[in-house]
Design a protein around this motif. Structure first.
Motif, PDB file in Angstrom:
ATOM      1  N   SER A 187      40.021  46.808  52.408  1.00  0.00           N
ATOM      2  CA  SER A 187      40.273  45.450  51.915  1.00  0.00           C
ATOM      3  C   SER A 187      39.466  45.134  50.667  1.00  0.00           C
ATOM      4  CB  SER A 187      39.909  44.432  53.014  1.00  0.00           C
ATOM      5  OG  SER A 187      38.541  44.534  53.341  1.00  0.00           O
ATOM      6  N   SER A 188      38.724  46.119  50.162  1.00  0.00           N
ATOM      7  CA  SER A 188      37.853  45.876  49.010  1.00  0.00           C
ATOM      8  C   SER A 188      38.605  46.122  47.710  1.00  0.00           C
ATOM      9  CB  SER A 188      36.632  46.801  49.068  1.00  0.00           C
ATOM     10  OG  SER A 188      35.851  46.684  47.908  1.00  0.00           O
ATOM     11  N   GLY A 189      38.478  45.188  46.780  1.00  0.00           N
ATOM     12  CA  GLY A 189      39.014  45.387  45.449  1.00  0.00           C
ATOM     13  C   GLY A 189      40.496  45.172  45.298  1.00  0.00           C
ATOM     14  N   THR A 190      41.137  44.496  46.237  1.00  0.00           N
ATOM     15  CA  THR A 190      42.581  44.295  46.137  1.00  0.00           C
ATOM     16  C   THR A 190      42.909  43.241  45.088  1.00  0.00           C
ATOM     17  OG1 THR A 190      42.651  42.567  47.834  1.00  0.00           O
ATOM     18  CG2 THR A 190      42.865  44.859  48.575  1.00  0.00           C
ATOM     19  N   ALA A 191      44.130  43.343  44.563  1.00  0.00           N
ATOM     20  CA  ALA A 191      44.586  42.365  43.583  1.00  0.00           C
ATOM     21  C   ALA A 191      44.650  40.969  44.200  1.00  0.00           C
ATOM     22  CB  ALA A 191      45.953  42.777  43.038  1.00  0.00           C
ATOM     23  N   GLN A 192      45.089  40.885  45.446  1.00  0.00           N
ATOM     24  CA  GLN A 192      45.202  39.580  46.100  1.00  0.00           C
ATOM     25  C   GLN A 192      43.849  38.913  46.246  1.00  0.00           C
ATOM     26  OE1 GLN A 192      48.038  38.003  46.788  1.00  0.00           O
ATOM     27  NE2 GLN A 192      46.887  36.210  47.472  1.00  0.00           N
ATOM     28  N   ALA A 193      42.824  39.682  46.646  1.00  0.00           N
ATOM     29  CA  ALA A 193      41.484  39.116  46.805  1.00  0.00           C
ATOM     30  C   ALA A 193      40.944  38.606  45.474  1.00  0.00           C
ATOM     31  CB  ALA A 193      40.541  40.163  47.399  1.00  0.00           C
ATOM     32  N   LYS A 194      41.209  39.342  44.416  1.00  0.00           N
ATOM     33  CA  LYS A 194      40.745  38.917  43.098  1.00  0.00           C
ATOM     34  C   LYS A 194      41.477  37.660  42.641  1.00  0.00           C
ATOM     35  CE  LYS A 194      39.703  43.705  41.820  1.00  0.00           C
ATOM     36  NZ  LYS A 194      38.267  43.603  41.573  1.00  0.00           N
ATOM     37  N   LYS A 195      42.787  37.621  42.857  1.00  0.00           N
ATOM     38  CA  LYS A 195      43.577  36.459  42.489  1.00  0.00           C
ATOM     39  C   LYS A 195      43.074  35.216  43.220  1.00  0.00           C
ATOM     40  CE  LYS A 195      48.424  34.859  42.361  1.00  0.00           C
ATOM     41  NZ  LYS A 195      48.353  33.661  43.237  1.00  0.00           N
ATOM     42  N   GLU A 196      42.816  35.351  44.510  1.00  0.00           N
ATOM     43  CA  GLU A 196      42.352  34.210  45.297  1.00  0.00           C
ATOM     44  C   GLU A 196      40.977  33.741  44.833  1.00  0.00           C
ATOM     45  OE1 GLU A 196      42.563  35.550  49.308  1.00  0.00           O
ATOM     46  OE2 GLU A 196      44.764  35.465  49.385  1.00  0.00           O
ATOM     47  N   ALA A 197      40.091  34.672  44.500  1.00  0.00           N
ATOM     48  CA  ALA A 197      38.758  34.294  44.026  1.00  0.00           C
ATOM     49  C   ALA A 197      38.840  33.541  42.701  1.00  0.00           C
ATOM     50  CB  ALA A 197      37.884  35.538  43.878  1.00  0.00           C
ATOM     51  N   LEU A 198      39.681  34.016  41.800  1.00  0.00           N
ATOM     52  CA  LEU A 198      39.823  33.356  40.511  1.00  0.00           C
ATOM     53  C   LEU A 198      40.446  31.974  40.659  1.00  0.00           C
ATOM     54  CD1 LEU A 198      40.982  36.421  38.403  1.00  0.00           C
ATOM     55  CD2 LEU A 198      38.881  35.122  38.026  1.00  0.00           C
ATOM     56  N   GLU A 199      41.482  31.872  41.475  1.00  0.00           N
ATOM     57  CA  GLU A 199      42.132  30.575  41.662  1.00  0.00           C
ATOM     58  C   GLU A 199      41.195  29.574  42.324  1.00  0.00           C
ATOM     59  OE1 GLU A 199      46.856  31.758  41.827  1.00  0.00           O
ATOM     60  OE2 GLU A 199      45.728  31.654  43.713  1.00  0.00           O
ATOM     61  N   ALA A 200      40.347  30.049  43.227  1.00  0.00           N
ATOM     62  CA  ALA A 200      39.378  29.157  43.864  1.00  0.00           C
ATOM     63  C   ALA A 200      38.366  28.626  42.859  1.00  0.00           C
ATOM     64  CB  ALA A 200      38.654  29.889  44.999  1.00  0.00           C
ATOM     65  N   ALA A 201      38.179  29.364  41.747  1.00  0.00           N
ATOM     66  CA  ALA A 201      37.252  28.932  40.697  1.00  0.00           C
ATOM     67  C   ALA A 201      37.941  28.084  39.629  1.00  0.00           C
ATOM     68  CB  ALA A 201      36.605  30.152  40.049  1.00  0.00           C
ATOM     69  N   GLY A 202      39.225  27.781  39.836  1.00  0.00           N
ATOM     70  CA  GLY A 202      39.946  26.951  38.874  1.00  0.00           C
ATOM     71  C   GLY A 202      40.667  27.710  37.795  1.00  0.00           C
ATOM     72  N   VAL A 203      40.770  29.038  37.956  1.00  0.00           N
ATOM     73  CA  VAL A 203      41.475  29.867  36.977  1.00  0.00           C
ATOM     74  C   VAL A 203      42.955  29.914  37.349  1.00  0.00           C
ATOM     75  CG1 VAL A 203      41.673  32.175  35.983  1.00  0.00           C
ATOM     76  CG2 VAL A 203      39.417  31.257  36.571  1.00  0.00           C
ATOM     77  N   HIS A 204      43.835  29.668  36.395  1.00  0.00           N
ATOM     78  CA  HIS A 204      45.270  29.823  36.619  1.00  0.00           C
ATOM     79  C   HIS A 204      45.614  31.298  36.455  1.00  0.00           C
ATOM     80  CE1 HIS A 204      46.490  25.371  35.828  1.00  0.00           C
ATOM     81  NE2 HIS A 204      45.307  25.460  36.397  1.00  0.00           N
ATOM     82  N   VAL A 205      46.220  31.911  37.472  1.00  0.00           N
ATOM     83  CA  VAL A 205      46.501  33.345  37.466  1.00  0.00           C
ATOM     84  C   VAL A 205      48.004  33.578  37.430  1.00  0.00           C
ATOM     85  CG1 VAL A 205      46.172  35.543  38.663  1.00  0.00           C
ATOM     86  CG2 VAL A 205      44.385  33.781  38.765  1.00  0.00           C
ATOM     87  N   GLY A 206      48.456  34.345  36.430  1.00  0.00           N
ATOM     88  CA  GLY A 206      49.865  34.651  36.302  1.00  0.00           C
ATOM     89  C   GLY A 206      50.275  35.832  37.157  1.00  0.00           C
TER      90      GLY A 206
END
Length: 298
Positions: A257-276
């Motif tokens: 479960s480490s380093g997945t695209a989904q985990a990164k997307k969720e972390a960025l969105e939680a920080a207010g980053v809009h992810v395409g």
């Protein structure tokens, strides 16, 4: 202004006399870069002929710095010689070393990054396309004709995606685009570039491109949440990558479960980053954020 590279930068090319070095030195010169010398111990005293520009070749980086005042070097040497090349540049007082070479052993990268940091030399790369400040200077292999000066700062692990976003957003343009490289260890991180773009008055919005593997994007998300007030738009490559397989870059591998695209997307969105979801959608998000004129936390 710009990040890391400006029209005042004086650039050396270590490995300039090789085929790749000659090709990309010609392209850097065409982009307006002030390439002041090449370095090759076996060809010192010669010159590289680039049409209306003849670039001297020096035996050592120190000789080149003393003769030209160079403060940037672009490294095109083979992997076995990269550590020595970067160490030599750091010892000569070069402030920025852009390491294009791929296939460098990780232990060599760890060693030369630590050595360079102790001497105040910033490393971009290795295994990277370099960086470009459109209209001012280009250090590396990024095509200079796919964008123009503008308001967006771009930091990316992927060279190909760097080019694609530059093309998608060519009508707006970029302050600086930095390809940090996709190896497990790199000299300049997403966070370093986020901090630089946050301080740059000419950067209104930041685009962050990441990929599967490691936790660099999660750490970048934490930094954005705490320190970045400018809008940030992200894209993560690798949603369909199979577990356990390296995908293109040495650092792009998912384990469990480490380093997945989904985990990164969720972390960025939680920080207010809009992810395409795609590069094109990412470009649309950038346009929407610029048109809205909002700060990230609004």
């Amino acid at each position: 202004m710009a990040v890391y590279l400006t029209q005042k930068s004086k650039v050396l090319v270590q490995g300039m006399t090789g085929a790749e070095g000659m090709k990309h030195t010609r392209r850097m010169l065409a982009a307006g870069t002030d390439v002041v010398g090449g370095v090759n111990p076996r060809k010192a005293g010669r010159t590289g002929d680039f049409g209306d520009r003849r670039v001297p070749v020096f035996g050592t980086v120190r000789d080149a710095v003393e003769a030209t005042g160079a403060d940037v070097t672009v490294v095109f040497v083979p992997p076995a010689f990269a550590r020595a090349a970067v160490t030599e540049a750091a010892d000569a007082g070069i402030g920025l070393a852009v390491v294009i070479t791929e296939g460098i052993p990780v232990h060599d990268t760890v060693a030369f990054c630590a050595y360079a940091a102790e001497r105040g030399t910033r490393i971009i790369g290795p295994n990277c396309p370099g960086l470009i400040t459109p209209g001012q200077a280009n250090a590396g292999i990024i095509p200079a004709d796919i964008t123009k000066p503008g308001r967006i700062g771009l930091v990316s692990k992927s060279g190909t995606l760097t080019y694609q976003l530059m093309h998608e957003l060519r009508d707006i343009g970029f302050s600086t685009c930095v390809g940090i490289g996709g190896d497990p260890v790199v000299g300049t991180t997403h966070i370093d570039c986020l901090a630089a773009f946050q301080k740059d008055p000419d950067t209104e919005l930041i685009v962050l491109i990441g990929e599967i593997g490691g936790d660099a994007e999660e750490r970048a998300a934490a930094y954005v949440r705490e320190y970045v007030t400018k809008p940030v738009v992200g894209y993560i490559a690798g949603f369909t990558a199979p577990e356990g397989r390296t995908m293109g870059h040495a650092g792009a591998i998912v384990s469990g479960s480490s380093g997945t695209a989904q985990a990164k997307k969720e972390a960025l969105e939680a920080a207010g980053v809009h992810v395409g979801g795609t590069p094109t959608e990412t470009a649309r998000l950038v346009l929407a954020r610029l048109e809205s004129g909002t700060r990230r936390h609004s």
